[in-house]
Design an enzyme around this catalytic site. Structure first.
Site, mmCIF file in Angstrom:
data_model
loop_
_atom_site.group_PDB
_atom_site.id
_atom_site.type_symbol
_atom_site.label_atom_id
_atom_site.label_comp_id
_atom_site.label_asym_id
_atom_site.label_seq_id
_atom_site.Cartn_x
_atom_site.Cartn_y
_atom_site.Cartn_z
ATOM 1 N N GLU A 160 0.827 -1.207 0.000
ATOM 2 C CA GLU A 160 0.000 0.000 0.000
ATOM 3 C C GLU A 160 0.854 1.246 0.000
ATOM 4 O O GLU A 160 0.551 2.230 -0.692
ATOM 5 C CB GLU A 160 -0.927 -0.007 1.229
ATOM 6 C CG GLU A 160 -1.973 1.093 1.249
ATOM 7 C CD GLU A 160 -1.526 2.378 1.939
ATOM 8 O OE1 GLU A 160 -2.325 3.333 1.964
ATOM 9 O OE2 GLU A 160 -0.386 2.434 2.469
ATOM 10 N N ASP A 189 -7.528 2.271 7.983
ATOM 11 C CA ASP A 189 -6.138 2.687 7.816
ATOM 12 C C ASP A 189 -5.831 3.761 8.849
ATOM 13 O O ASP A 189 -6.342 4.879 8.767
ATOM 14 C CB ASP A 189 -5.940 3.227 6.391
ATOM 15 C CG ASP A 189 -4.477 3.449 6.045
ATOM 16 O OD1 ASP A 189 -3.624 3.307 6.935
ATOM 17 O OD2 ASP A 189 -4.197 3.771 4.871
#
Length: 462
Positions: A160, A189
């Site tokens: 990511e 997140d």
């Protein structure tokens, strides 16, 4: 969270209703309380893994591989069907981890978090917190083994931090039919920032409704995740037409004064002072913020996928319905929320007292609420006391209007005055899955007071 943003393509004389009054509600199917201690234990494991592997858990590194092995082993022991997907196009080729809990193949609700960190540090808030939150929720789901109405899919993404590469690879691997099976993707997140806020991706969307409903029940007044737009793994799901939402607590952007006033913390300081730094360790996590995220995930999961009545977790949607915790999250005319002795509260010390001055005025009291989807019953209830000095028995001089969105549920007047409080209840199922404003508006004419006193407001979904 990755550094660079991706490009973002009635009659006034009687109470009248349009929503049917109902007498009671069914028992709620409660979501579990996810142990923040257990989530923190997973974070400690991630921190230890980083310490033993060069100080980080960057995609493709030994620290990342060991992190994936830790999560995979726990999921397999709990009974999940677990698979690894090799991301050949990633900057650091490595594996995504996918775990399935059985349910209808064409009805999938998906929860994801990136498992990798940056090379500068162990990546505990970014994004050990999201990864650990999902792991513990997955373990709780397996332990309780409830009846599910949807397949639950968990994902831990690689790479990511190099540009959302792992999640992009996964989405691109799905055909149109498989994408259509995913009814919602929820991304987590950085959900433990020490100076954090309460942010939701696409906060006003129907997909966000269960996440918002839980935080609304705590009176948190969540905001749109502006900082995170296009910067985490929900992006490519959204671009593929899959409904998305998720929680975040903030990264390097600075907390505003108004946010500090309602959430606490330090204004004009970063939400995460250790963002992408070596100090992003287990010490860089707020247990309070983390706990609220973990329980919010459970609420959403249970509402979306658990139970025989559409997966409704139930619960109280109104925040601070008894007015005992200040004004938040209500918006009210000055002086409406009060402990003044002139009109007693039904319970506690505070109530909402609209009008009552004997002069021309309008008072309002409102709260934005997200009505969860998938429940069997939806009951709006409040206790109302009407006290008046008006003496004419056939004219409604002063009025209280109750609205949800643009719909008027009821209108009361001085003609409805009576001693004590009376409970008023309405079926508001028509608003399921919507974010709407509950509004009370009191209007008073120029002579002889009428007081509209409201207490103990609830909107119970079950």
């Amino acid at each position: 969270m990755t550094l660079a943003a991706q490009p973002v393509t009635a009659s006034p004389t009687t109470a009248t209703t349009v929503a049917r009054p109902i007498a009671g509600t069914a028992a709620a199917l409660a979501a579990p309380d996810v142990s923040v201690t257990n989530v923190q234990a997973h974070l400690a494991q991630f921190n230890s893994i980083a310490t033993s592997n060069g100080g980080n858990r960057r995609a493709g590194s030994a620290g990342y591989t060991a992190s994936l092995s830790y999560v995979k082993t726990r999921l397999q022991a709990a009974g999940y069907t677990v698979s690894e997907q090799y991301c050949s196009s990633c900057t650091y080729p490595s594996n995504n981890l996918i775990a399935e809990w059985p349910g209808p193949a064409d009805q999938v609700v998906m929860f994801g978090a990136h498992l990798d960190g940056v090379s500068a540090g162990p990546g505990i808030n970014d994004n050990g917190t999201g990864s650990a939150t999902l792991l513990e929720n997955a373990l709780v789901l397996a332990a309780q083994n409830p009846t599910v109405t949807k397949r639950v899919r968990f994902a831990w993404w690689t790479d990511e931090e190099q540009g959302l590469n792992g999640s992009r690879f996964y989405v691109n691997s799905l055909n149109a039919t498989q994408r259509g099976y995913i009814k919602g993707y929820y991304n987590f997140d950085m959900v433990g920032s020490t100076n954090g806020g309460y942010f939701i991706n696409r906060v006003t969307s129907t997909t966000a409704a269960p996440l918002k409903a839980y935080w609304d029940s705590l009176g948190l007044q969540p905001e749109e995740n502006v900082e995170g737009q296009g910067r985490s793994d929900d992006y490519y799901f959204q671009q593929a037409g899959i409904p998305t939402s998720g929680y975040a607590a903030g990264a390097s952007a600075r907390k505003t004064s108004s946010q500090a006033a309602k959430w606490g913390g330090t204004a004009n300081s970063a939400y995460d002072p250790c963002y992408h730094r070596a100090c992003d360790t287990t010490a860089n996590v707020s247990a309070t913020v983390l706990n609220r995220a973990a329980d919010g995930v459970a609420y959403a999961l249970w509402q979306l996928a658990v139970g025989g009545t559409g997966g409704c977790a139930g619960g109280q949607v109104i925040g601070n319905g008894g007015f005992e915790s200040g004004s938040t999250p209500w918006t009210a005319s000055s002086g409406v929320i009060t402990n003044a002795s002139g009109q007693p509260a039904r319970t506690g010390s505070y109530k909402a007292w609209l009008d009552g001055s004997g002069r021309t005025r309008t008072h309002t009291l409102s709260q934005s609420v997200t009505v969860p989807a998938g429940c069997a019953t939806y009951t709006l209830s409040f206790w109302l006391h009407i006290d008046t000095a008006e003496t004419t028995g056939s004219t409604a001089y002063d009025r209280l209007t109750v609205q949800v969105g643009s719909t008027t549920l009821a209108t009361y007047s001085n003609l409805n005055a009576a001693a004590g409080y009376a409970q008023r209840s309405f079926n508001v199922a028509v608003f399921a899955g919507q974010t709407v404003t509950l509004r009370f508006t009191g209007t008073e004419d120029s002579s002889l007071q009428t007081s509209f006193v409201i207490d103990d407001v609830t909107l119970q979904a079950s």
